[in-house]
Scaffold this active site. Structure first.
Site, short mmCIF file in Angstrom:
data_model
loop_
_atom_site.label_atom_id
_atom_site.label_comp_id
_atom_site.label_asym_id
_atom_site.label_seq_id
_atom_site.Cartn_x
_atom_site.Cartn_y
_atom_site.Cartn_z
N HIS A 73 -9.55 0.94 4.83
CA HIS A 73 -8.28 1.31 5.81
C HIS A 73 -8.73 2.22 6.96
CE1 HIS A 73 -4.00 2.39 6.56
NE2 HIS A 73 -3.70 1.28 6.07
N GLY A 76 2.40 1.85 10.93
CA GLY A 76 3.61 2.88 10.76
C GLY A 76 4.15 3.03 12.03
N SER A 86 3.30 -2.68 10.29
CA SER A 86 4.68 -2.40 10.65
C SER A 86 5.53 -3.83 10.15
CB SER A 86 5.08 -2.02 12.08
OG SER A 86 4.74 -0.92 12.35
N GLU A 97 -5.45 -5.23 10.47
CA GLU A 97 -4.39 -4.23 10.76
C GLU A 97 -4.57 -3.59 12.07
OE1 GLU A 97 -2.30 -2.88 6.74
OE2 GLU A 97 -4.15 -1.80 7.27
N LYS A 99 -0.01 4.17 -0.04
CA LYS A 99 -0.47 5.42 0.47
C LYS A 99 -0.37 6.63 -0.49
CE LYS A 99 0.35 3.31 4.94
NZ LYS A 99 -0.11 3.45 6.25
N ASN A 123 0.85 -1.18 -0.06
CA ASN A 123 0.04 -0.08 -0.04
C ASN A 123 0.91 1.47 -0.15
OD1 ASN A 123 -1.84 2.09 0.47
ND2 ASN A 123 -2.17 1.31 2.59
N GLU A 146 -6.90 4.51 7.64
CA GLU A 146 -6.55 5.80 7.55
C GLU A 146 -7.85 6.49 7.01
OE1 GLU A 146 -2.95 5.43 5.88
OE2 GLU A 146 -1.94 4.61 7.75
C1 PEP Z 1 -0.88 -0.21 6.23
O1 PEP Z 1 -0.91 1.20 6.18
O2 PEP Z 1 -1.50 -0.75 5.80
C2 PEP Z 1 0.42 -0.52 6.81
C3 PEP Z 1 0.39 -1.71 7.24
O3 PEP Z 1 1.25 0.40 7.12
P1 PEP Z 1 2.81 -0.07 7.76
O4 PEP Z 1 3.19 -1.23 7.07
O5 PEP Z 1 3.88 1.12 7.41
O6 PEP Z 1 2.73 -0.16 9.01
#
Ligand code: PEP
Length: 261
Positions: A93, A178, A218, A172, A12, A10, A95
């Site tokens: 997601h 992040g 992460s 997630e 973003k 992703n 976000e």
């Molecule tokens: C994500 O935004 O879906 C995600 C898992 O980000 P990160 O791997 O940076 O934690």
């Protein structure tokens, strides 16, 4: 037959055309790791350029609108992202849920629109740190998924619905995205097991048993092997570490090794 691990990047709001070289490198590397299904969801502006060049990797979108078209300035429909070359869309997601106020009902409507446009859906779920600390993580995630996943009861009843190839779930935990913090293998196994049970309840043993459940939050090359060998983890949704071919394909390699062991 067990499905190949699915590793999805992703991007973003990262990436201009200068990033196409990274997408090319990911595509070339993916051709050497055919036991893993690799895909990226770049920003809308790069979907078509990546689609035009990619030979191996899947290309998807990070969101779409639930309406087919109309007066929605700045929005993009499922048919439009499909027309640009997307084969899947990430929906729900955290976000989007947090920054754009997306409710489960909106995510549900988007998923319905995406499936109708022929897209596969990666549906995200996950709890906040407060919810986990209160001991309600499992019930929160199950409620979120129940309200977000569209179910075609008629097609299920007559055996014509095939959900396993069309829907993927991404668990997630919000506090892991992040941050460099990841859930423990125990917590991931517990949550994925609960999600599996819910999918079986919703789609029946066969179809619910085949839907892939990704972990996100992460995931990096150095923790990927442990996460991807956890029971019921069918792959990873990767943010930060998907932005360079080196780190992203490090995760894909760990997935290939975990699948073989
Ligand atoms: C994500 O935004 O879906 C995600 C898992 O980000 P990160 O791997 O940076 O934690």
């Amino acid at each position: 037959m067990p499905q190949r691990p699915y590793i999805v990047g992703n991007w973003k709001m990262h990436g201009t055309r200068a990033m196409l070289s990274e997408a090319r490198a990911i595509d070339r590397a993916a051709q050497r790791h055919m036991k893993v299904e690799v895909a990226i969801a770049p920003p809308y502006t790069l979907i078509h350029p990546v689609h035009r060049e990619a030979e191996q990797i899947g290309v998807g979108a990070q969101d779409c609108h639930h309406a087919d078209g109309g007066a929605h300035t700045g929005d993009i429909s499922a048919a439009m992202v499909a027309d640009a070359g997307a084969k899947f869309v990430i929906l729900g997601h955290s976000e989007r849920r947090q920054n754009h106020g997306e409710s489960d009902a909106i995510v549900h409507a988007k998923a319905q629109a995406a499936l109708s446009a022929g897209l596969r859906v990666i549906l995200c779920c996950g709890e906040s740190d407060k919810t986990r600390e209160s001991g309600r993580a499992v019930s929160f995630v199950k409620k979120q998924l129940k309200a977000s996943i569209p179910v075609d009861h008629e097609a299920l009843a007559n055996g014509s619905a095939s959900m396993s190839g069309r829907i993927t779930i991404a668990y997630e935990p919000i506090w892991a995205i992040g941050t460099g913090n990841t859930a423990t293998a125990e917590d991931i196994a517990e949550m994925h097991g609960e999600i599996r049970a819910l999918l079986v309840e919703m789609f029946g043993e066969e179809q619910g048993g085949e839907v892939r459940i990704l972990y996100g939050g992460s995931v990096k090359p150095d923790n990927a092997a442990d996460i991807l060998s956890t029971p019921e983890v069918g792959g990873a949704l990767v943010g930060g570490a998907s932005l360079t071919a080196d780190s992203f394909m490090g995760i894909a390699l760990a997935a290939a090794e975990a699948a073989e062991s």
